[in-house]
Motif scaffolding. Structure first.
Motif, PDB file in Angstrom:
ATOM      1  N   GLY A   1       0.284   8.218  -7.983  1.00 29.31           N
ATOM      2  CA  GLY A   1       1.292   7.663  -8.876  1.00 29.31           C
ATOM      3  C   GLY A   1       2.693   7.527  -8.300  1.00 29.31           C
ATOM      4  N   ARG A   2       2.806   7.541  -6.986  1.00 30.49           N
ATOM      5  CA  ARG A   2       4.120   7.479  -6.347  1.00 30.49           C
ATOM      6  C   ARG A   2       4.819   6.161  -6.656  1.00 30.49           C
ATOM      7  NH1 ARG A   2       5.665   7.915   0.042  1.00 30.49           N
ATOM      8  NH2 ARG A   2       7.851   8.300  -0.349  1.00 30.49           N
ATOM      9  N   THR A   3       6.112   6.234  -6.943  1.00 32.61           N
ATOM     10  CA  THR A   3       6.934   5.054  -7.145  1.00 32.61           C
ATOM     11  C   THR A   3       7.837   4.897  -5.925  1.00 32.61           C
ATOM     12  OG1 THR A   3       6.929   5.351  -9.538  1.00 32.61           O
ATOM     13  CG2 THR A   3       8.656   3.968  -8.632  1.00 32.61           C
ATOM     14  N   VAL A   4       7.894   3.689  -5.384  1.00 32.93           N
ATOM     15  CA  VAL A   4       8.741   3.419  -4.221  1.00 32.93           C
ATOM     16  C   VAL A   4       9.752   2.333  -4.571  1.00 32.93           C
ATOM     17  CG1 VAL A   4       7.079   4.175  -2.484  1.00 32.93           C
ATOM     18  CG2 VAL A   4       7.042   1.830  -3.259  1.00 32.93           C
ATOM     19  N   PHE A   5      10.890   2.401  -3.909  1.00 38.79           N
ATOM     20  CA  PHE A   5      11.979   1.460  -4.126  1.00 38.79           C
ATOM     21  C   PHE A   5      12.366   0.841  -2.789  1.00 38.79           C
ATOM     22  CE2 PHE A   5      12.149   4.736  -7.323  1.00 38.79           C
ATOM     23  CZ  PHE A   5      12.351   4.016  -8.496  1.00 38.79           C
ATOM     24  N   PRO A   6      12.939  -0.367  -2.811  1.00 40.85           N
ATOM     25  CA  PRO A   6      13.380  -0.955  -1.539  1.00 40.85           C
ATOM     26  C   PRO A   6      14.505  -0.126  -0.929  1.00 40.85           C
ATOM     27  CG  PRO A   6      13.984  -2.369  -3.392  1.00 40.85           C
ATOM     28  CD  PRO A   6      13.193  -1.230  -3.937  1.00 40.85           C
ATOM     29  N   ARG A   7      14.525  -0.100   0.377  1.00 40.81           N
ATOM     30  CA  ARG A   7      15.562   0.637   1.091  1.00 40.81           C
ATOM     31  C   ARG A   7      16.890  -0.118   0.955  1.00 40.81           C
ATOM     32  NH1 ARG A   7      14.648   1.723   7.352  1.00 40.81           N
ATOM     33  NH2 ARG A   7      16.621   0.712   7.732  1.00 40.81           N
ATOM     34  N   VAL A   8      17.941   0.611   0.772  1.00 44.34           N
ATOM     35  CA  VAL A   8      19.264   0.001   0.680  1.00 44.34           C
ATOM     36  C   VAL A   8      20.088   0.503   1.856  1.00 44.34           C
ATOM     37  CG1 VAL A   8      21.347  -0.249  -0.711  1.00 44.34           C
ATOM     38  CG2 VAL A   8      19.121  -0.066  -1.829  1.00 44.34           C
ATOM     39  N   ASP A   9      20.476  -0.417   2.726  1.00 44.43           N
ATOM     40  CA  ASP A   9      21.268  -0.056   3.895  1.00 44.43           C
ATOM     41  C   ASP A   9      22.699  -0.547   3.705  1.00 44.43           C
ATOM     42  OD1 ASP A   9      19.081   1.027   5.291  1.00 44.43           O
ATOM     43  OD2 ASP A   9      18.485  -0.958   5.980  1.00 44.43           O
ATOM     44  N   PRO A  10      23.655   0.363   3.688  1.00 45.24           N
ATOM     45  CA  PRO A  10      25.045  -0.082   3.562  1.00 45.24           C
ATOM     46  C   PRO A  10      25.470  -0.822   4.826  1.00 45.24           C
ATOM     47  CG  PRO A  10      24.952   2.271   3.972  1.00 45.24           C
ATOM     48  CD  PRO A  10      23.537   1.802   3.806  1.00 45.24           C
ATOM     49  N   ALA A  11      26.339  -1.773   4.657  1.00 42.92           N
ATOM     50  CA  ALA A  11      26.829  -2.542   5.806  1.00 42.92           C
ATOM     51  C   ALA A  11      28.324  -2.779   5.650  1.00 42.92           C
ATOM     52  CB  ALA A  11      26.098  -3.874   5.898  1.00 42.92           C
TER      53      ALA A  11
ATOM     54  N   ARG B   1       7.803  -0.427  -6.910  1.00 42.48           N
ATOM     55  CA  ARG B   1       6.354  -0.563  -6.835  1.00 42.48           C
ATOM     56  C   ARG B   1       5.750   0.806  -7.129  1.00 42.48           C
ATOM     57  NH1 ARG B   1       4.676  -5.478  -4.759  1.00 42.48           N
ATOM     58  NH2 ARG B   1       2.586  -4.687  -4.461  1.00 42.48           N
ATOM     59  N   LYS B   2       4.599   0.818  -7.785  1.00 49.14           N
ATOM     60  CA  LYS B   2       3.953   2.087  -8.156  1.00 49.14           C
ATOM     61  C   LYS B   2       2.540   2.109  -7.601  1.00 49.14           C
ATOM     62  CE  LYS B   2       3.073   5.061 -12.104  1.00 49.14           C
ATOM     63  NZ  LYS B   2       3.900   6.217 -11.894  1.00 49.14           N
ATOM     64  N   CYS B   3       2.157   3.255  -7.075  1.00 53.80           N
ATOM     65  CA  CYS B   3       0.808   3.445  -6.551  1.00 53.80           C
ATOM     66  C   CYS B   3      -0.188   3.342  -7.702  1.00 53.80           C
ATOM     67  CB  CYS B   3       0.707   4.805  -5.876  1.00 53.80           C
ATOM     68  SG  CYS B   3      -0.936   5.154  -5.215  1.00 53.80           S
ATOM     69  N   THR B   4      -1.282   2.618  -7.458  1.00 51.80           N
ATOM     70  CA  THR B   4      -2.292   2.436  -8.502  1.00 51.80           C
ATOM     71  C   THR B   4      -3.244   3.626  -8.613  1.00 51.80           C
ATOM     72  OG1 THR B   4      -3.690   1.230  -6.938  1.00 51.80           O
ATOM     73  CG2 THR B   4      -2.222  -0.083  -8.346  1.00 51.80           C
ATOM     74  N   ASN B   5      -3.195   4.553  -7.660  1.00 54.04           N
ATOM     75  CA  ASN B   5      -4.012   5.760  -7.704  1.00 54.04           C
ATOM     76  C   ASN B   5      -3.367   6.726  -8.697  1.00 54.04           C
ATOM     77  OD1 ASN B   5      -5.265   8.221  -7.288  1.00 54.04           O
ATOM     78  ND2 ASN B   5      -5.112   8.150  -5.050  1.00 54.04           N
ATOM     79  N   GLU B   6      -4.048   6.997  -9.798  1.00 58.19           N
ATOM     80  CA  GLU B   6      -3.472   7.842 -10.846  1.00 58.19           C
ATOM     81  C   GLU B   6      -3.163   9.249 -10.359  1.00 58.19           C
ATOM     82  OE1 GLU B   6      -5.530   7.766 -14.563  1.00 58.19           O
ATOM     83  OE2 GLU B   6      -5.724   5.583 -14.525  1.00 58.19           O
ATOM     84  N   GLU B   7      -3.934   9.766  -9.396  1.00 60.71           N
ATOM     85  CA  GLU B   7      -3.666  11.103  -8.861  1.00 60.71           C
ATOM     86  C   GLU B   7      -2.374  11.139  -8.053  1.00 60.71           C
ATOM     87  OE1 GLU B   7      -6.993  12.726  -6.773  1.00 60.71           O
ATOM     88  OE2 GLU B   7      -8.387  12.277  -8.410  1.00 60.71           O
TER      89      GLU B   7
ATOM     90  N   PHE C   1       0.843  -1.199   0.000  1.00 61.84           N
ATOM     91  CA  PHE C   1       0.000   0.000   0.000  1.00 61.84           C
ATOM     92  C   PHE C   1       0.876   1.244   0.000  1.00 61.84           C
ATOM     93  CE2 PHE C   1      -2.491  -3.391   1.828  1.00 61.84           C
ATOM     94  CZ  PHE C   1      -3.677  -3.286   1.125  1.00 61.84           C
ATOM     95  N   CYS C   2       0.405   2.262  -0.683  1.00 67.20           N
ATOM     96  CA  CYS C   2       1.126   3.523  -0.807  1.00 67.20           C
ATOM     97  C   CYS C   2       1.182   4.228   0.550  1.00 67.20           C
ATOM     98  CB  CYS C   2       0.434   4.406  -1.849  1.00 67.20           C
ATOM     99  SG  CYS C   2       1.194   6.025  -2.052  1.00 67.20           S
ATOM    100  N   SER C   3       2.363   4.681   0.921  1.00 69.53           N
ATOM    101  CA  SER C   3       2.501   5.386   2.204  1.00 69.53           C
ATOM    102  C   SER C   3       1.992   6.816   2.123  1.00 69.53           C
ATOM    103  CB  SER C   3       3.968   5.384   2.638  1.00 69.53           C
ATOM    104  OG  SER C   3       4.762   6.042   1.673  1.00 69.53           O
ATOM    105  N   ARG C   4       1.748   7.313   0.923  1.00 67.18           N
ATOM    106  CA  ARG C   4       1.250   8.680   0.757  1.00 67.18           C
ATOM    107  C   ARG C   4      -0.278   8.720   0.788  1.00 67.18           C
ATOM    108  NH1 ARG C   4       3.565  11.398  -4.243  1.00 67.18           N
ATOM    109  NH2 ARG C   4       5.359  11.673  -2.896  1.00 67.18           N
ATOM    110  N   CYS C   5      -0.942   7.828   0.002  1.00 67.52           N
ATOM    111  CA  CYS C   5      -2.404   7.936  -0.102  1.00 67.52           C
ATOM    112  C   CYS C   5      -3.151   6.685   0.375  1.00 67.52           C
ATOM    113  CB  CYS C   5      -2.805   8.256  -1.546  1.00 67.52           C
ATOM    114  SG  CYS C   5      -2.596   6.873  -2.688  1.00 67.52           S
ATOM    115  N   GLY C   6      -2.449   5.581   0.606  1.00 69.61           N
ATOM    116  CA  GLY C   6      -3.085   4.369   1.117  1.00 69.61           C
ATOM    117  C   GLY C   6      -3.625   3.425   0.052  1.00 69.61           C
ATOM    118  N   SER C   7      -3.527   3.798  -1.221  1.00 70.41           N
ATOM    119  CA  SER C   7      -3.996   2.921  -2.302  1.00 70.41           C
ATOM    120  C   SER C   7      -3.035   1.739  -2.465  1.00 70.41           C
ATOM    121  CB  SER C   7      -4.063   3.691  -3.620  1.00 70.41           C
ATOM    122  OG  SER C   7      -4.995   4.740  -3.534  1.00 70.41           O
TER     123      SER C   7
END
Length: 92
Positions: free
Chosen positions: A59-69, A51-57, A34-40
């Protein structure tokens, strides 16, 4: 998937890296439905790299977090320093 249960089946560092990446991506997809901005709902894009939000208004794209180690080995002559968390059970 419980990665610790598979640890003894991994024989090379390449297999360990592939397994860790697969488990991490799988858990990320599980937790980013689910989108952290709008909940869709979100849907996987770019072969699972985002991953891309399915709400066209939105449309946020999210990527996995990358933690250096950094993994280090502290040595002094023939000795090495081993550490553990006090809350871990004995023998872990």
């Amino acid at each position: 998937l419980r990665p610790r249960s598979l640890g003894d089946q991994v024989s090379t560092s390449l297999e360990a890296a592939v397994m860790a990446t697969a488990v991490g991506k799988g858990q990320w997809h599980e937790n980013a439905q689910f989108c952290s901005r709008c909940g869709s709902k979100t849907s996987p894009k770019n072969h699972g790299a985002s991953r891309k939000c399915t709400n066209e208004e939105c449309g946020r794209t999210v990527f996995p977090r990358v933690d250096p180690a950094a993994i280090v080995l502290v040595t002094s002559g023939d000795y090495c320093l081993l550490g553990r968390q006090s809350r871990w059970v004995e023998g872990r």
